[in-house]
Design a protein around this motif. Structure first.
Motif, PDB file in Angstrom:
ATOM      1  N   SER A  40     -47.632 -31.802  51.408  1.00 33.31           N
ATOM      2  CA  SER A  40     -46.531 -30.820  51.884  1.00 33.31           C
ATOM      3  C   SER A  40     -46.809 -29.190  51.811  1.00 33.31           C
TER       4      SER A  40
ATOM      5  N   ASN B 185     -48.834 -27.401  57.917  1.00 35.33           N
ATOM      6  CA  ASN B 185     -47.470 -27.665  59.041  1.00 35.33           C
ATOM      7  C   ASN B 185     -47.350 -28.108  59.985  1.00 35.33           C
ATOM      8  N   ALA B 186     -47.429 -29.578  59.696  1.00 38.79           N
ATOM      9  CA  ALA B 186     -47.325 -30.530  60.902  1.00 38.79           C
ATOM     10  C   ALA B 186     -46.107 -30.166  61.409  1.00 38.79           C
ATOM     11  N   LYS B 187     -46.403 -30.861  62.701  1.00 39.77           N
ATOM     12  CA  LYS B 187     -45.083 -30.325  63.691  1.00 39.77           C
ATOM     13  C   LYS B 187     -45.282 -32.334  63.961  1.00 39.77           C
ATOM     14  N   TRP B 188     -43.849 -32.934  64.566  1.00 33.03           N
ATOM     15  CA  TRP B 188     -44.009 -33.962  64.979  1.00 33.03           C
ATOM     16  C   TRP B 188     -44.397 -34.467  65.372  1.00 33.03           C
ATOM     17  N   TRP B 189     -44.531 -33.286  66.175  1.00 33.01           N
ATOM     18  CA  TRP B 189     -45.187 -34.133  68.211  1.00 33.01           C
ATOM     19  C   TRP B 189     -47.088 -34.284  67.208  1.00 33.01           C
ATOM     20  N   TYR B 190     -47.359 -33.859  66.459  1.00 39.60           N
ATOM     21  CA  TYR B 190     -49.097 -34.266  66.247  1.00 39.60           C
ATOM     22  C   TYR B 190     -48.905 -35.856  65.784  1.00 39.60           C
ATOM     23  N   SER B 191     -48.345 -36.155  65.005  1.00 38.61           N
ATOM     24  CA  SER B 191     -47.781 -37.013  64.306  1.00 38.61           C
ATOM     25  C   SER B 191     -47.645 -38.238  65.459  1.00 38.61           C
ATOM     26  N   ALA B 192     -46.375 -37.477  66.296  1.00 30.64           N
ATOM     27  CA  ALA B 192     -46.325 -38.736  68.079  1.00 30.64           C
ATOM     28  C   ALA B 192     -47.483 -39.193  68.657  1.00 30.64           C
TER      29      ALA B 192
ATOM     30  N   HIS C 106     -50.741 -38.784  67.483  1.00 31.05           N
ATOM     31  CA  HIS C 106     -51.662 -39.378  66.505  1.00 31.05           C
ATOM     32  C   HIS C 106     -51.668 -41.079  66.412  1.00 31.05           C
ATOM     33  N   ASN C 107     -49.971 -41.052  66.504  1.00 30.91           N
ATOM     34  CA  ASN C 107     -49.517 -42.681  66.887  1.00 30.91           C
ATOM     35  C   ASN C 107     -50.240 -43.066  67.790  1.00 30.91           C
TER      36      ASN C 107
END
Length: 70
Positions: free
Chosen positions: A24, A27-34, A36-37
């Motif tokens: 936790s 410091n990942a941002k939401w767009w990094y996850s998007a 990656h997906n």
């Protein structure tokens, strides 16, 4: 809950955080996850194309591609 229990809990959480590569504190941002997906889904689709071409053959694959684009 005593002080000893809290220290034990903190030690367990620290051990888990040391073991996991993702914690936790990162410091990942939401767009990094998007991103990656999206790349994972596109990658799976691209990697399945040779299997589809082998199963359908050149002629049927070209026909299927033309049908999809129309």
């Amino acid at each position: 809950m005593g002080i000893g229990d809290e220290r034990e809990k903190d030690a367990r959480e620290k051990a888990i955080d040391d073991w996991l590569s993702i914690t936790s504190s990162q410091n990942a941002k939401w767009w990094y996850s998007a991103f990656h997906n999206v790349t994972a889904m596109v990658g799976a689709g691209v990697l399945s194309l040779p299997y589809a071409m082998a199963g359908l053959g050149w002629v049927n694959m070209k026909g299927a591609a033309a049908h999809i684009w129309l």
